[in-house]
Design a protein around this motif. Sequence first.
Motif, mmCIF file in Angstrom:
data_model
loop_
_atom_site.group_PDB
_atom_site.id
_atom_site.type_symbol
_atom_site.label_atom_id
_atom_site.label_comp_id
_atom_site.label_asym_id
_atom_site.label_seq_id
_atom_site.Cartn_x
_atom_site.Cartn_y
_atom_site.Cartn_z
ATOM 1 N N ALA A 192 79.652 -30.910 -42.972
ATOM 2 C CA ALA A 192 81.134 -31.071 -42.032
ATOM 3 C C ALA A 192 80.566 -30.992 -40.741
ATOM 4 N N GLY A 193 79.825 -31.474 -40.500
ATOM 5 C CA GLY A 193 79.437 -31.434 -38.953
ATOM 6 C C GLY A 193 78.941 -29.863 -38.507
ATOM 7 N N MET A 194 78.446 -29.161 -39.591
ATOM 8 C CA MET A 194 78.295 -27.907 -39.688
ATOM 9 C C MET A 194 77.177 -27.510 -38.782
ATOM 10 N N SER A 195 77.216 -26.689 -37.943
ATOM 11 C CA SER A 195 76.329 -26.102 -36.933
ATOM 12 C C SER A 195 75.572 -24.897 -37.571
ATOM 13 N N ILE A 196 74.199 -24.955 -37.505
ATOM 14 C CA ILE A 196 73.399 -23.873 -38.252
ATOM 15 C C ILE A 196 73.517 -22.716 -37.338
ATOM 16 N N ASN A 201 72.125 -27.410 -33.739
ATOM 17 C CA ASN A 201 71.860 -28.626 -35.043
ATOM 18 C C ASN A 201 72.664 -28.370 -36.099
ATOM 19 N N TYR A 202 73.149 -29.522 -36.909
ATOM 20 C CA TYR A 202 73.829 -29.636 -37.847
ATOM 21 C C TYR A 202 72.906 -29.380 -39.234
ATOM 22 N N GLY A 203 73.540 -28.822 -40.194
ATOM 23 C CA GLY A 203 72.870 -28.583 -41.530
ATOM 24 C C GLY A 203 73.700 -28.708 -42.495
ATOM 25 N N VAL A 211 90.735 -24.219 -29.177
ATOM 26 C CA VAL A 211 89.583 -24.411 -30.105
ATOM 27 C C VAL A 211 90.091 -24.476 -31.577
ATOM 28 N N LYS A 212 89.153 -24.806 -32.502
ATOM 29 C CA LYS A 212 89.335 -25.164 -33.856
ATOM 30 C C LYS A 212 89.008 -23.925 -34.558
ATOM 31 N N SER A 213 89.648 -23.661 -35.618
ATOM 32 C CA SER A 213 89.643 -22.405 -36.520
ATOM 33 C C SER A 213 88.195 -22.530 -37.224
ATOM 34 N N GLY A 214 87.472 -21.280 -37.112
ATOM 35 C CA GLY A 214 86.310 -21.170 -37.765
ATOM 36 C C GLY A 214 85.108 -21.824 -37.133
ATOM 37 N N THR A 215 85.076 -22.524 -35.898
ATOM 38 C CA THR A 215 83.937 -23.389 -35.454
ATOM 39 C C THR A 215 83.173 -22.542 -34.694
ATOM 40 N N THR A 216 81.856 -23.145 -34.355
ATOM 41 C CA THR A 216 81.135 -22.610 -33.110
ATOM 42 C C THR A 216 81.955 -22.597 -31.789
ATOM 43 N N GLY A 217 82.784 -23.492 -31.748
ATOM 44 C CA GLY A 217 83.624 -23.588 -30.450
ATOM 45 C C GLY A 217 84.459 -22.452 -30.340
ATOM 46 N N GLU A 264 74.871 -16.194 -37.900
ATOM 47 C CA GLU A 264 75.861 -15.687 -38.366
ATOM 48 C C GLU A 264 76.065 -16.436 -39.782
ATOM 49 N N ARG A 265 76.126 -17.550 -39.770
ATOM 50 C CA ARG A 265 76.311 -18.238 -40.877
ATOM 51 C C ARG A 265 75.224 -18.205 -42.112
ATOM 52 N N LYS A 266 74.231 -18.004 -41.715
ATOM 53 C CA LYS A 266 72.863 -17.973 -42.503
ATOM 54 C C LYS A 266 73.183 -16.479 -43.220
ATOM 55 N N ASP A 308 90.376 -28.267 -44.436
ATOM 56 C CA ASP A 308 90.377 -27.837 -42.873
ATOM 57 C C ASP A 308 88.911 -27.198 -42.704
ATOM 58 N N PHE A 309 88.378 -27.360 -41.725
ATOM 59 C CA PHE A 309 86.952 -26.575 -41.324
ATOM 60 C C PHE A 309 86.889 -25.278 -41.817
ATOM 61 N N GLY A 310 87.712 -24.559 -41.179
ATOM 62 C CA GLY A 310 87.875 -22.881 -41.335
ATOM 63 C C GLY A 310 88.012 -22.810 -42.674
ATOM 64 N N ILE A 323 84.087 -31.402 -47.146
ATOM 65 C CA ILE A 323 83.938 -32.259 -45.991
ATOM 66 C C ILE A 323 85.199 -32.064 -45.205
ATOM 67 N N ASP A 324 85.147 -32.507 -43.814
ATOM 68 C CA ASP A 324 86.152 -32.322 -42.601
ATOM 69 C C ASP A 324 86.539 -33.475 -42.360
ATOM 70 N N THR A 325 87.420 -34.324 -42.951
ATOM 71 C CA THR A 325 87.711 -35.557 -42.666
ATOM 72 C C THR A 325 88.561 -36.067 -41.384
ATOM 73 N N THR A 326 88.760 -34.903 -40.593
ATOM 74 C CA THR A 326 89.277 -35.177 -39.215
ATOM 75 C C THR A 326 88.174 -35.014 -38.288
ATOM 76 N N TYR A 327 86.954 -35.346 -38.575
ATOM 77 C CA TYR A 327 85.926 -35.197 -37.851
ATOM 78 C C TYR A 327 84.883 -36.572 -37.666
ATOM 79 N N PRO A 328 85.423 -37.437 -37.080
ATOM 80 C CA PRO A 328 84.562 -38.722 -36.919
ATOM 81 C C PRO A 328 83.601 -38.579 -35.852
HETATM 82 N N1 GLN Z 1 79.869 -27.877 -35.283
HETATM 83 C C1 GLN Z 1 80.972 -27.099 -35.215
HETATM 84 C C2 GLN Z 1 80.969 -25.905 -36.365
HETATM 85 O O1 GLN Z 1 79.987 -25.865 -37.108
HETATM 86 C C3 GLN Z 1 82.275 -27.560 -35.419
HETATM 87 C C4 GLN Z 1 82.254 -28.346 -37.104
HETATM 88 C C5 GLN Z 1 83.540 -29.074 -37.472
HETATM 89 O O2 GLN Z 1 84.607 -28.866 -36.674
HETATM 90 N N2 GLN Z 1 83.692 -29.677 -38.331
HETATM 91 O O3 GLN Z 1 81.533 -24.934 -36.154
#
Ligand code: GLN
Length: 265
Positions: free
Chosen positions: A107-111, A225-227, A154-160, A114-116, A89-91, A48-53
């Motif tokens: 972790a609020g992880m977007s589908i 969408n998150y998955g 941006v945050k490392s490893g994210t869709t952003g 690439e990740r699939k 960390d999410f990354g 989990i990514d606990t910096t992600y409320p």
């Molecule tokens: N939803 C974004 C992603 O999947 C960010 C997730 C996050 O920062 N925890 O990359």
Amino acid sequence: MKGFKQLLTMAALVLFLAACGTNDEGASEEESGSGEGGGEGQTYTVGIDTTYPPFEFEDSNGNYKGIDVDLINAIAENQGFEVTLEPMDFGGIIPALQAGQLDVAIAGMSITDERKEIVDFSEPYFEAGLTLVAQNDNNEIETLEDLDGKTVVVKSGTTGAQFAQDNQEEYGFEITVLEDSPSMFQEVSNGNADVLIEDYPVIAYAIAESNLDLKIVGDRLNGDNYGIAVLKGENADLLDKINAGLQELKDSGEYDEILNTYISE
Ligand code: GLN
């Protein structure tokens, strides 16, 4: 005399139970975290990514809270398995899944396509999407066209981060990569960078809940969408359970209750 006898019997019982206890522990340790088999009562390690409320955060007592935390706990309870939450960390989350250190990631992880290639996702459980965020009194930036010569955090490893990379050449901005969302918010609010890219529900929640000198600008940059993720091809049984649990929570109304705990419409 009777009391003494009882005491002896008790002592014997305690010793016996203690011996059983040791054996049990040994057995359950072997079972846990392997992610194989998907048997009843197994323990899975969940990143989990606990910096992600409002999806994941740590409260002042050190307890993990949020939509994702409640969801995975409810799915586990519904499907008869245990979870151990592992904040990171999410990354680092997808690499940890690949290394076998995690069985599951929520972790609020977007589908994404690439990740699939690397992970299998559950059915979608939340609609999100990216947005630009600037300092409150910044009136220069509305769209990507306004980013020429600006700095984007941006945050490392994210869709952003991926979105920024894909659009950097066309719009001519610099990119700063940080490891967590609060650091991104800080970087823009203290003027070290012009904008950040964050998931809409997360930044909307952060602005509403805390006194951030930030605002959402322009339209949403995309929709996603998150998955819930498990390592690709390794955990079909577990994924089936996650999907079955998710569906039951949606049908029973518990899913809506969890959402309503953290976000008011
Ligand atoms: N939803 C974004 C992603 O999947 C960010 C997730 C996050 O920062 N925890 O990359």
